[in-house]
Design a protein around this motif. Structure first.
Motif, PDB file in Angstrom:
ATOM      1  N   PRO A 208      38.406  59.167   4.496  1.00 35.39           N
ATOM      2  CA  PRO A 208      38.022  57.751   4.624  1.00 35.39           C
ATOM      3  C   PRO A 208      37.529  57.152   3.320  1.00 35.39           C
ATOM      4  O   PRO A 208      37.851  56.003   2.986  1.00 35.39           O
ATOM      5  CB  PRO A 208      36.913  57.789   5.682  1.00 35.39           C
ATOM      6  N   LEU A 275      46.636  46.647   6.249  1.00 34.79           N
ATOM      7  CA  LEU A 275      47.032  46.902   7.637  1.00 34.79           C
ATOM      8  C   LEU A 275      47.551  48.325   7.817  1.00 34.79           C
ATOM      9  O   LEU A 275      47.321  48.954   8.857  1.00 34.79           O
ATOM     10  CB  LEU A 275      48.095  45.898   8.070  1.00 34.79           C
ATOM     11  N   ALA A 276      48.245  48.847   6.814  1.00 35.17           N
ATOM     12  CA  ALA A 276      48.820  50.184   6.939  1.00 35.17           C
ATOM     13  C   ALA A 276      47.769  51.278   6.833  1.00 35.17           C
ATOM     14  O   ALA A 276      47.923  52.352   7.425  1.00 35.17           O
ATOM     15  CB  ALA A 276      49.894  50.387   5.867  1.00 35.17           C
ATOM     16  N   LEU A 277      46.685  51.019   6.083  1.00 37.50           N
ATOM     17  CA  LEU A 277      45.689  52.061   5.836  1.00 37.50           C
ATOM     18  C   LEU A 277      44.429  51.908   6.659  1.00 37.50           C
ATOM     19  O   LEU A 277      43.530  52.752   6.557  1.00 37.50           O
ATOM     20  CB  LEU A 277      45.317  52.071   4.344  1.00 37.50           C
ATOM     21  N   GLN A 278      44.353  50.871   7.471  1.00 35.42           N
ATOM     22  CA  GLN A 278      43.107  50.648   8.195  1.00 35.42           C
ATOM     23  C   GLN A 278      42.824  51.740   9.231  1.00 35.42           C
ATOM     24  O   GLN A 278      41.671  51.995   9.571  1.00 35.42           O
ATOM     25  CB  GLN A 278      43.136  49.284   8.885  1.00 35.42           C
ATOM     26  N   ARG A 279      43.856  52.411   9.702  1.00 33.10           N
ATOM     27  CA  ARG A 279      43.623  53.456  10.706  1.00 33.10           C
ATOM     28  C   ARG A 279      42.920  54.674  10.111  1.00 33.10           C
ATOM     29  O   ARG A 279      42.421  55.520  10.858  1.00 33.10           O
ATOM     30  CB  ARG A 279      44.950  53.878  11.346  1.00 33.10           C
ATOM     31  N   PHE A 280      42.888  54.776   8.789  1.00 32.12           N
ATOM     32  CA  PHE A 280      42.207  55.899   8.153  1.00 32.12           C
ATOM     33  C   PHE A 280      40.726  55.625   7.944  1.00 32.12           C
ATOM     34  O   PHE A 280      39.991  56.504   7.511  1.00 32.12           O
ATOM     35  CB  PHE A 280      42.852  56.213   6.802  1.00 32.12           C
ATOM     36  N   TRP A 281      40.285  54.404   8.210  1.00 37.42           N
ATOM     37  CA  TRP A 281      38.873  54.080   8.029  1.00 37.42           C
ATOM     38  C   TRP A 281      38.105  54.550   9.254  1.00 37.42           C
ATOM     39  O   TRP A 281      37.744  53.774  10.125  1.00 37.42           O
ATOM     40  CB  TRP A 281      38.684  52.582   7.842  1.00 37.42           C
ATOM     41  N   ARG A 282      37.855  55.766   9.339  1.00 42.13           N
ATOM     42  CA  ARG A 282      37.143  56.330  10.475  1.00 42.13           C
ATOM     43  C   ARG A 282      35.966  57.154   9.978  1.00 42.13           C
ATOM     44  O   ARG A 282      36.099  57.922   9.034  1.00 42.13           O
ATOM     45  CB  ARG A 282      38.056  57.226  11.314  1.00 42.13           C
TER      46      ARG A 282
END
Length: 291
Positions: A208, A275-282
């Protein structure tokens, strides 16, 4: 009620946020979102209008649709050099952000997990560098690159872009908090080398933070104007920010609506990246690593 060491302890009821406080917070967030999104909305509306009407009307709502014709005009201006500028920006940002993120991860991990002489002084120097605006280095960098014959060379833009004191700071803080020493020690007991431990364990736990560093680097390099404008005199090597400013300065040779249309197109890669990398912000990717 709950039992702690054989004693019954009364638990306080959870306080709920007052409706007035929630309303104030939501109102403030709404105003902030409106403030930041208003220029983008104006850009979308203006670039979508028929060519030549970009600055007419209120600019807050659509008045006809000519986006595709506008993009065709943009592509034909000066032999399609706009797309060369876009390609240059993608190259500078992609290489600079990837290499800068890798260097930040290595440095931050080493500062967090290895004890060596001068570690505190080195980290203090990095913190001091975070406070220094990068614009102050523009003239020294220009003089240095001029001395080593790197003017009008893409390396003059790429080399400074891979250095990120803030990225090192963020990687160091995240590695110290989310990469347990016990997990690293387990890897050493299994016979893994230090670089393999970093690559197989550290990088995954720091993902992240690395995505955040990459996006910060991407945006910073994409929006950088002063240094590329000084070290790149060749139009074919300039990024899109420098090219659009050049177009804006020549109102006679280039119609002003093209600058508006080009500005809209130039922000699309940044939106796609977010938008493509936001799912990795965890957060909490290391949950369960230790029992």
């Amino acid at each position: 009620m709950s039992t702690v060491s054989g004693k019954r302890v009364a638990l306080r009821p959870r306080r709920e946020t007052a409706p007035v406080s929630r309303g104030a917070v939501m109102g403030l967030l709404g105003l902030s979102a409106l403030y930041f999104l208003f220029p983008l909305w104006w850009l979308i509306v203006s670039a979508s209008k028929p060519f030549g009407e970009q600055f007419s009307g209120t600019g807050l709502w659509f008045d006809g649709f000519g986006l595709f014709d506008n993009i065709a005009r943009l592509s034909s201006q000066d032999g399609g050099i706009f797309w060369r500028w876009m390609l240059n920006s993608v190259l500078y940002c992609g290489v600079g952000a990837l290499v800068g993120t890798a260097l930040s991860a290595l440095t931050g991990y080493a500062l967090a997990k290895y004890d060596f002489p001068g570690r505190g002084a080195l980290f203090g120097t990095i913190l001091a560098a975070v406070l220094v605006p990068k614009v102050l280095f523009t003239l020294p960098l220009y003089l240095m690159f001029s001395g080593v014959q790197l003017i009008d060379n893409p390396l003059a833009v790429l080399l400074p872009s891979v250095v990120s004191p803030f990225g090192v700071y963020l990687a160091r803080v995240f590695a110290a908090q989310t990469v347990p020493d016990e997990v690293l020690e387990s890897g050493r007991l299994d016979g893994a080398g230090e670089f393999r431990i970093f690559r197989s364990i550290g990088l995954r736990m720091m993902l992240p933070a690395l995505v955040t560093i990459f996006l910060f680097q991407l945006v910073e390099i994409w929006n950088n104007y002063l240094l590329p404008s000084m070290v790149l005199g060749d139009d074919r090597l300039q990024p899109v920010t420098v090219g659009l400013v050049g177009w804006n300065a020549s109102h006679v040779a280039v119609p002003p609506p093209l600058v508006v249309i080009g500005s809209l197109v130039s922000v699309i890669p940044l939106v796609i990246a977010f938008l493509a990398l936001q799912r990795f912000w965890r957060a909490g990717m290391t949950a369960g690593a230790l029992k």
